[in-house]
Design an enzyme around this catalytic site. Structure first.
Site, PDB file in Angstrom:
ATOM      1  CE  LYS A  28      47.601  31.524  37.628  1.00 12.22           C
ATOM      2  NZ  LYS A  28      48.045  32.902  37.792  1.00 12.22           N
ATOM      3  NE  ARG A 102      50.286  28.763  42.567  1.00 14.07           N
ATOM      4  CZ  ARG A 102      49.603  29.935  42.261  1.00 14.07           C
ATOM      5  NH1 ARG A 102      50.519  30.903  42.025  1.00 14.07           N
ATOM      6  NH2 ARG A 102      48.365  30.062  42.361  1.00 14.07           N
ATOM      7  NE  ARG A 136      44.151  40.719  42.002  1.00 15.66           N
ATOM      8  CZ  ARG A 136      44.597  39.497  41.866  1.00 15.66           C
ATOM      9  NH1 ARG A 136      43.919  38.754  41.107  1.00 15.66           N
ATOM     10  NH2 ARG A 136      45.794  39.038  42.262  1.00 15.66           N
ATOM     11  NE  ARG A 165      44.811  37.964  45.562  1.00 17.07           N
ATOM     12  CZ  ARG A 165      45.212  36.954  44.789  1.00 17.07           C
ATOM     13  NH1 ARG A 165      44.242  36.748  43.931  1.00 17.07           N
ATOM     14  NH2 ARG A 165      46.223  36.501  44.642  1.00 17.07           N
ATOM     15  NE  ARG A 176      50.822  36.969  44.012  1.00 12.36           N
ATOM     16  CZ  ARG A 176      49.942  37.490  43.595  1.00 12.36           C
ATOM     17  NH1 ARG A 176      49.688  38.939  44.076  1.00 12.36           N
ATOM     18  NH2 ARG A 176      48.873  37.271  42.700  1.00 12.36           N
TER      19      ARG A 176
HETATM   20  P1  AP5 Z   1      43.239  37.066  37.318  1.00 10.51           P
HETATM   21  O1  AP5 Z   1      42.182  36.451  36.326  1.00 10.51           O
HETATM   22  O2  AP5 Z   1      42.933  37.029  38.800  1.00 10.51           O
HETATM   23  O3  AP5 Z   1      44.782  36.294  37.052  1.00 10.51           O
HETATM   24  P2  AP5 Z   1      45.342  35.291  37.854  1.00 10.51           P
HETATM   25  O4  AP5 Z   1      46.370  34.853  36.851  1.00 10.51           O
HETATM   26  O5  AP5 Z   1      44.397  34.329  38.312  1.00 10.51           O
HETATM   27  O6  AP5 Z   1      46.027  36.080  38.974  1.00 10.51           O
HETATM   28  P3  AP5 Z   1      46.131  35.811  40.664  1.00 10.51           P
HETATM   29  O7  AP5 Z   1      46.756  36.982  41.167  1.00 10.51           O
HETATM   30  O8  AP5 Z   1      44.765  35.329  41.230  1.00 10.51           O
HETATM   31  O9  AP5 Z   1      46.933  34.477  40.404  1.00 10.51           O
HETATM   32  P4  AP5 Z   1      48.032  33.848  41.365  1.00 10.51           P
HETATM   33  O10 AP5 Z   1      48.479  32.808  40.700  1.00 10.51           O
HETATM   34  O11 AP5 Z   1      48.998  34.991  41.859  1.00 10.51           O
HETATM   35  O12 AP5 Z   1      47.273  34.082  42.981  1.00 10.51           O
HETATM   36  P5  AP5 Z   1      46.297  32.885  43.526  1.00 10.51           P
HETATM   37  O13 AP5 Z   1      45.282  33.641  44.106  1.00 10.51           O
HETATM   38  O14 AP5 Z   1      46.225  31.661  42.672  1.00 10.51           O
HETATM   39  O15 AP5 Z   1      43.662  38.526  36.801  1.00 10.51           O
HETATM   40  C1  AP5 Z   1      44.155  39.443  37.282  1.00 10.51           C
HETATM   41  C2  AP5 Z   1      43.700  40.945  37.333  1.00 10.51           C
HETATM   42  O16 AP5 Z   1      43.662  41.161  36.007  1.00 10.51           O
HETATM   43  C3  AP5 Z   1      42.147  41.201  37.588  1.00 10.51           C
HETATM   44  O17 AP5 Z   1      41.898  42.388  38.052  1.00 10.51           O
HETATM   45  C4  AP5 Z   1      41.530  40.949  36.233  1.00 10.51           C
HETATM   46  O18 AP5 Z   1      40.138  41.519  36.222  1.00 10.51           O
HETATM   47  C5  AP5 Z   1      42.502  41.519  35.242  1.00 10.51           C
HETATM   48  N1  AP5 Z   1      42.327  40.925  33.997  1.00 10.51           N
HETATM   49  C6  AP5 Z   1      42.255  39.710  33.659  1.00 10.51           C
HETATM   50  N2  AP5 Z   1      42.384  39.393  32.566  1.00 10.51           N
HETATM   51  C7  AP5 Z   1      42.628  40.626  31.749  1.00 10.51           C
HETATM   52  C8  AP5 Z   1      42.851  41.183  30.424  1.00 10.51           C
HETATM   53  N3  AP5 Z   1      42.812  40.328  29.512  1.00 10.51           N
HETATM   54  N4  AP5 Z   1      43.192  42.365  30.213  1.00 10.51           N
HETATM   55  C9  AP5 Z   1      43.180  43.327  31.197  1.00 10.51           C
HETATM   56  N5  AP5 Z   1      42.856  43.008  32.557  1.00 10.51           N
HETATM   57  C10 AP5 Z   1      42.633  41.679  32.926  1.00 10.51           C
HETATM   58  O19 AP5 Z   1      47.439  32.386  44.643  1.00 10.51           O
HETATM   59  C11 AP5 Z   1      47.714  33.382  45.853  1.00 10.51           C
HETATM   60  C12 AP5 Z   1      48.455  32.747  46.797  1.00 10.51           C
HETATM   61  O20 AP5 Z   1      48.226  31.319  47.041  1.00 10.51           O
HETATM   62  C13 AP5 Z   1      49.837  32.691  46.069  1.00 10.51           C
HETATM   63  O21 AP5 Z   1      51.050  33.709  46.156  1.00 10.51           O
HETATM   64  C14 AP5 Z   1      50.781  31.548  47.217  1.00 10.51           C
HETATM   65  O22 AP5 Z   1      50.912  31.939  48.316  1.00 10.51           O
HETATM   66  C15 AP5 Z   1      49.463  30.639  47.361  1.00 10.51           C
HETATM   67  N6  AP5 Z   1      49.254  29.513  46.494  1.00 10.51           N
HETATM   68  C16 AP5 Z   1      48.200  29.509  45.515  1.00 10.51           C
HETATM   69  N7  AP5 Z   1      48.478  28.123  44.638  1.00 10.51           N
HETATM   70  C17 AP5 Z   1      49.336  27.738  45.295  1.00 10.51           C
HETATM   71  C18 AP5 Z   1      49.946  26.343  44.927  1.00 10.51           C
HETATM   72  N8  AP5 Z   1      49.736  25.657  44.029  1.00 10.51           N
HETATM   73  N9  AP5 Z   1      51.122  26.035  45.836  1.00 10.51           N
HETATM   74  C19 AP5 Z   1      51.582  26.844  46.867  1.00 10.51           C
HETATM   75  N10 AP5 Z   1      50.970  28.063  47.115  1.00 10.51           N
HETATM   76  C20 AP5 Z   1      49.979  28.312  46.359  1.00 10.51           C
END
Ligand code: AP5
Length: 225
Positions: A28, A102, A136, A165, A176
């Site tokens: 994402k 979410r 990652r 991370r 998650r």
């Molecule tokens: P990446 O692009 O970072 O994927 P992502 O879907 O953004 O993954 P995240 O882990 O950042 O998402 P998340 O939703 O769990 O965490 P967030 O930070 O939002 O890619 C991931 C990896 O794959 C990278 O290394 C990238 O280089 C690689 N990659 C990408 N595309 C690729 C491809 N095509 N092929 C190969 N490799 C690839 O949230 C963190 C925490 O915050 C949550 O756990 C929660 O506690 C809190 N939080 C966030 N939002 C909310 C909400 N709305 N409500 C409540 N709590 C929340």
């Protein structure tokens, strides 16, 4: 002004208030950043906004940190307040919203704030999520993501140190995926299918997150076209 082919493509895309749903590690953030450049709209990442609060060390960040480290959703009021404030800053002209909503309560809160024009569900298998997130590395300086087999040492963008991370430990990633995504996604998809029907448009699209970053980017552009 000479436009690049990417920005020409961007100007042809109609939807500009875009939500990206999907499991952790689906790509994402990676894709939202590319789309934001293409469409010249801000990328709003709920996780990044929360991590910035944690870094600031104020009461909001301190409250959020424990939930994030355990792989749990941060409480509703807190996350809606933070994302809502950012949406109010960027206005309604366009955005790529990544990681919000979410759950159903967040989707309903978002509808009160702004009418979204396209919702993309980026899907990726649990196995591939775990594989990508175990590999990652993120830059401690600017937050840029890397895969450790492809990038070692320092960040290409700012020279910062590359670190794991704290919520990418395998047991937290599994939590998650299961609790934040698997348990919530059906209700969210149902909400956006119904909303699309009420508005008479195909609001919700599903896009596979498998394959290279470029392959996924092309699929997303098709889904937005
Ligand atoms: P990446 O692009 O970072 O994927 P992502 O879907 O953004 O993954 P995240 O882990 O950042 O998402 P998340 O939703 O769990 O965490 P967030 O930070 O939002 O890619 C991931 C990896 O794959 C990278 O290394 C990238 O280089 C690689 N990659 C990408 N595309 C690729 C491809 N095509 N092929 C190969 N490799 C690839 O949230 C963190 C925490 O915050 C949550 O756990 C929660 O506690 C809190 N939080 C966030 N939002 C909310 C909400 N709305 N409500 C409540 N709590 C929340």
């Amino acid at each position: 002004m000479v436009m690049s082919s990417a920005s020409q493509h961007g100007s042809e895309l109609k939807a500009r208030r875009i939500v990206l749903l999907g499991p952790p590690g689906a790509g994402k953030g990676t894709q939202a950043e590319l789309l934001a450049q293409e469409l010249a709209v801000p990328h709003i990442a709920a996780g990044d906004l929360l991590r910035a609060e944690v870094q600031r060390g104020g009461p909001l960040g301190q409250e959020a940190q424990g939930y994030m480290d355990r792989g749990e959703l941060v409480p509703h009021e807190l996350v809606v307040r933070i994302v809502g404030a950012r949406l109010a800053e960027v206005g309604r002209q366009g955005f790529i919203l990544d990681g919000f909503p979410r759950d159903l309560a967040q989707a309903e809160a978002l509808e009160q704030l702004v009418q979204v024009e396209r919702v993309i569900h980026l899907v990726l298998s649990r196995e591939e999520v775990i594989r990508r997130l175990s590999a990652r590395l993120v830059c401690a300086g600017c937050g840029q993501n890397y895969q450790h087999l492809l990038q070692e040492g320092r960040c290409q963008r700012c020279g910062g140190e590359l670190v794991r991370r704290s919520d990418d430990r395998p047991e937290v990633v599994a939590k998650r995926y299961d609790e934040q995504y698997n348990n919530q996604i059906e209700a969210l998809l149902h909400f956006y299918r119904e909303l699309g029907e009420r508005r008479g448009l195909a609001l919700l699209r599903t896009v596979s997150g498998e394959g290279s970053v470029e392959t996924v980017r092309r699929r997303l552009l098709e889904a937005l076209g």
